[in-house]
Design a protein around this motif. Structure first.
Motif, PDB file in Angstrom:
ATOM      1  N   PHE A 115       0.844  -1.182   0.000  1.00 38.64           N
ATOM      2  CA  PHE A 115       0.000   0.000   0.000  1.00 38.64           C
ATOM      3  C   PHE A 115       0.888   1.243   0.000  1.00 38.64           C
ATOM      4  CE2 PHE A 115      -3.925  -2.208   0.741  1.00 38.64           C
ATOM      5  CZ  PHE A 115      -3.541  -3.367   1.393  1.00 38.64           C
ATOM      6  N   PHE A 116       0.669   2.090  -0.967  1.00 38.44           N
ATOM      7  CA  PHE A 116       1.367   3.372  -1.036  1.00 38.44           C
ATOM      8  C   PHE A 116       0.315   4.460  -0.881  1.00 38.44           C
ATOM      9  CE2 PHE A 116       3.823   0.530  -3.826  1.00 38.44           C
ATOM     10  CZ  PHE A 116       5.059   0.581  -3.202  1.00 38.44           C
ATOM     11  N   GLN A 117       0.390   5.208   0.204  1.00 37.30           N
ATOM     12  CA  GLN A 117      -0.596   6.260   0.442  1.00 37.30           C
ATOM     13  C   GLN A 117       0.080   7.615   0.484  1.00 37.30           C
ATOM     14  OE1 GLN A 117      -0.434   3.785   3.145  1.00 37.30           O
ATOM     15  NE2 GLN A 117      -1.908   2.433   2.169  1.00 37.30           N
ATOM     16  N   GLY A 118      -0.664   8.611   0.046  1.00 37.74           N
ATOM     17  CA  GLY A 118      -0.189   9.982   0.171  1.00 37.74           C
ATOM     18  C   GLY A 118       0.983  10.321  -0.721  1.00 37.74           C
ATOM     19  N   ILE A 119       0.993   9.789  -1.942  1.00 43.84           N
ATOM     20  CA  ILE A 119       2.072  10.128  -2.875  1.00 43.84           C
ATOM     21  C   ILE A 119       1.769  11.501  -3.455  1.00 43.84           C
ATOM     22  CG2 ILE A 119       3.301   9.479  -4.967  1.00 43.84           C
ATOM     23  CD1 ILE A 119       2.432   6.571  -4.383  1.00 43.84           C
ATOM     24  N   LEU A 120       2.581  12.456  -3.060  1.00 42.27           N
ATOM     25  CA  LEU A 120       2.397  13.858  -3.451  1.00 42.27           C
ATOM     26  C   LEU A 120       3.465  14.274  -4.456  1.00 42.27           C
ATOM     27  CD1 LEU A 120       1.753  15.143   0.143  1.00 42.27           C
ATOM     28  CD2 LEU A 120       0.108  15.283  -1.731  1.00 42.27           C
ATOM     29  N   PRO A 121       3.256  15.388  -5.170  1.00 43.80           N
ATOM     30  CA  PRO A 121       4.279  15.902  -6.081  1.00 43.80           C
ATOM     31  C   PRO A 121       5.409  16.537  -5.279  1.00 43.80           C
ATOM     32  CG  PRO A 121       2.416  17.393  -6.034  1.00 43.80           C
ATOM     33  CD  PRO A 121       2.039  16.198  -5.207  1.00 43.80           C
ATOM     34  N   GLU A 122       6.325  15.705  -4.860  1.00 43.21           N
ATOM     35  CA  GLU A 122       7.352  16.119  -3.908  1.00 43.21           C
ATOM     36  C   GLU A 122       8.733  15.848  -4.481  1.00 43.21           C
ATOM     37  OE1 GLU A 122       8.695  14.583   0.501  1.00 43.21           O
ATOM     38  OE2 GLU A 122       6.654  14.252  -0.167  1.00 43.21           O
ATOM     39  N   ILE A 123       9.629  16.805  -4.314  1.00 40.72           N
ATOM     40  CA  ILE A 123      11.029  16.639  -4.706  1.00 40.72           C
ATOM     41  C   ILE A 123      11.886  17.085  -3.530  1.00 40.72           C
ATOM     42  CG2 ILE A 123      12.874  17.366  -6.262  1.00 40.72           C
ATOM     43  CD1 ILE A 123      10.769  17.770  -8.424  1.00 40.72           C
ATOM     44  N   ASN A 124      12.749  16.178  -3.079  1.00 42.33           N
ATOM     45  CA  ASN A 124      13.653  16.467  -1.956  1.00 42.33           C
ATOM     46  C   ASN A 124      12.922  17.014  -0.734  1.00 42.33           C
ATOM     47  OD1 ASN A 124      15.885  15.657  -3.498  1.00 42.33           O
ATOM     48  ND2 ASN A 124      16.097  17.702  -4.361  1.00 42.33           N
ATOM     49  N   GLY A 125      11.767  16.435  -0.427  1.00 41.28           N
ATOM     50  CA  GLY A 125      11.023  16.828   0.759  1.00 41.28           C
ATOM     51  C   GLY A 125      10.168  18.070   0.621  1.00 41.28           C
ATOM     52  N   VAL A 132      -2.748  17.254  -6.588  1.00 43.12           N
ATOM     53  CA  VAL A 132      -2.964  15.828  -6.844  1.00 43.12           C
ATOM     54  C   VAL A 132      -2.213  14.992  -5.809  1.00 43.12           C
ATOM     55  CG1 VAL A 132      -1.036  15.657  -8.475  1.00 43.12           C
ATOM     56  CG2 VAL A 132      -2.929  14.048  -8.653  1.00 43.12           C
ATOM     57  N   GLN A 133      -2.817  13.856  -5.488  1.00 46.42           N
ATOM     58  CA  GLN A 133      -2.210  12.894  -4.567  1.00 46.42           C
ATOM     59  C   GLN A 133      -2.650  11.503  -5.009  1.00 46.42           C
ATOM     60  OE1 GLN A 133      -1.940  13.342  -0.085  1.00 46.42           O
ATOM     61  NE2 GLN A 133      -3.737  12.036  -0.243  1.00 46.42           N
ATOM     62  N   LEU A 134      -1.777  10.518  -4.855  1.00 46.58           N
ATOM     63  CA  LEU A 134      -2.086   9.144  -5.249  1.00 46.58           C
ATOM     64  C   LEU A 134      -2.087   8.217  -4.048  1.00 46.58           C
ATOM     65  CD1 LEU A 134       0.297   8.721  -8.337  1.00 46.58           C
ATOM     66  CD2 LEU A 134      -2.069   9.543  -8.323  1.00 46.58           C
ATOM     67  N   ASP A 135      -3.013   7.280  -4.049  1.00 46.81           N
ATOM     68  CA  ASP A 135      -2.996   6.127  -3.159  1.00 46.81           C
ATOM     69  C   ASP A 135      -2.994   4.914  -4.083  1.00 46.81           C
ATOM     70  OD1 ASP A 135      -3.171   7.781  -0.957  1.00 46.81           O
ATOM     71  OD2 ASP A 135      -5.288   7.394  -0.589  1.00 46.81           O
ATOM     72  N   VAL A 136      -2.095   3.975  -3.837  1.00 48.55           N
ATOM     73  CA  VAL A 136      -1.897   2.872  -4.770  1.00 48.55           C
ATOM     74  C   VAL A 136      -1.833   1.551  -4.006  1.00 48.55           C
ATOM     75  CG1 VAL A 136      -0.335   1.898  -6.502  1.00 48.55           C
ATOM     76  CG2 VAL A 136      -0.645   4.373  -6.348  1.00 48.55           C
ATOM     77  N   ILE A 137      -2.442   0.535  -4.588  1.00 47.31           N
ATOM     78  CA  ILE A 137      -2.315  -0.828  -4.093  1.00 47.31           C
ATOM     79  C   ILE A 137      -1.620  -1.629  -5.185  1.00 47.31           C
ATOM     80  CG2 ILE A 137      -3.505  -2.914  -3.320  1.00 47.31           C
ATOM     81  CD1 ILE A 137      -5.873  -1.081  -2.520  1.00 47.31           C
ATOM     82  N   ALA A 138      -0.536  -2.299  -4.792  1.00 53.14           N
ATOM     83  CA  ALA A 138       0.203  -3.159  -5.719  1.00 53.14           C
ATOM     84  C   ALA A 138       0.324  -4.529  -5.071  1.00 53.14           C
ATOM     85  CB  ALA A 138       1.582  -2.570  -6.013  1.00 53.14           C
TER      86      ALA A 138
END
Length: 150
Positions: free
Chosen positions: A52-62, A141-147
């Motif tokens: 589970f990947f939650q809260g994937i934001l457009p983030e670079i170096n924090g 935008v934010q992603l939540d992903v199930i792999a």
């Protein structure tokens, strides 16, 4: 009896008043303990082949890049997702479901274009798009992903 067992597996973090289930993975516990102000997102719980990947934001170096155009933000999110998958010895083809959270529902066309181009050579995973009022760091935008590890 199962309630007694469940109660034994839980402990309480008294400082934060959070009940912590001992079956959570160590990675998930570490992430929860080190969250600043963006939310408590874990990457995996329990013993399962699901990731589970939650809260994937457009983030670079924090730094969350909420001021970038939406098409660049979704590309950053997908870049981060691919790196996270690689760290788990997985790829885009292992994704089972994606939830895309948008602060501006009018941006769906830009997100569709980036999403479709990224998954052009693998089976298109199911997704849902959810409109939200706001996201951490002013992101659009934010992603939540199930792999699945297969």
């Amino acid at each position: 009896m199962s309630q007694q067992i469940a109660a034994q597996d839980d402990r309480t973090d008294r400082e934060n008043k959070i009940s912590i289930n001992e079956s959570l993975s160590e990675e998930s516990k570490r992430q929860r303990d080190s969250i600043d102000n963006v939310g408590a997102f874990g990457m995996r719980t329990g013993e399962s082949d699901l990731i589970f990947f939650q809260g994937i934001l457009p983030e670079i170096n924090g730094t969350i890049r909420g001021s970038e155009p939406i098409d660049e933000q979704i590309e950053m999110c997908l870049d981060r997702l691919e790196l996270m998958l690689q760290n788990r010895n997985a790829s885009l083809s292992d994704i089972m479901k994606v939830e895309i959270q948008l602060a501006d529902a009018g941006a769906a066309a830009a997100v569709d274009s980036a999403y479709e181009s990224r998954f052009d050579d693998v089976a298109f995973p199911p997704r849902s798009v959810v409109g939200v009022c706001s996201l951490p760091g002013g992101a659009d935008v934010q992603l939540d992903v199930i792999a699945a590890e297969e």
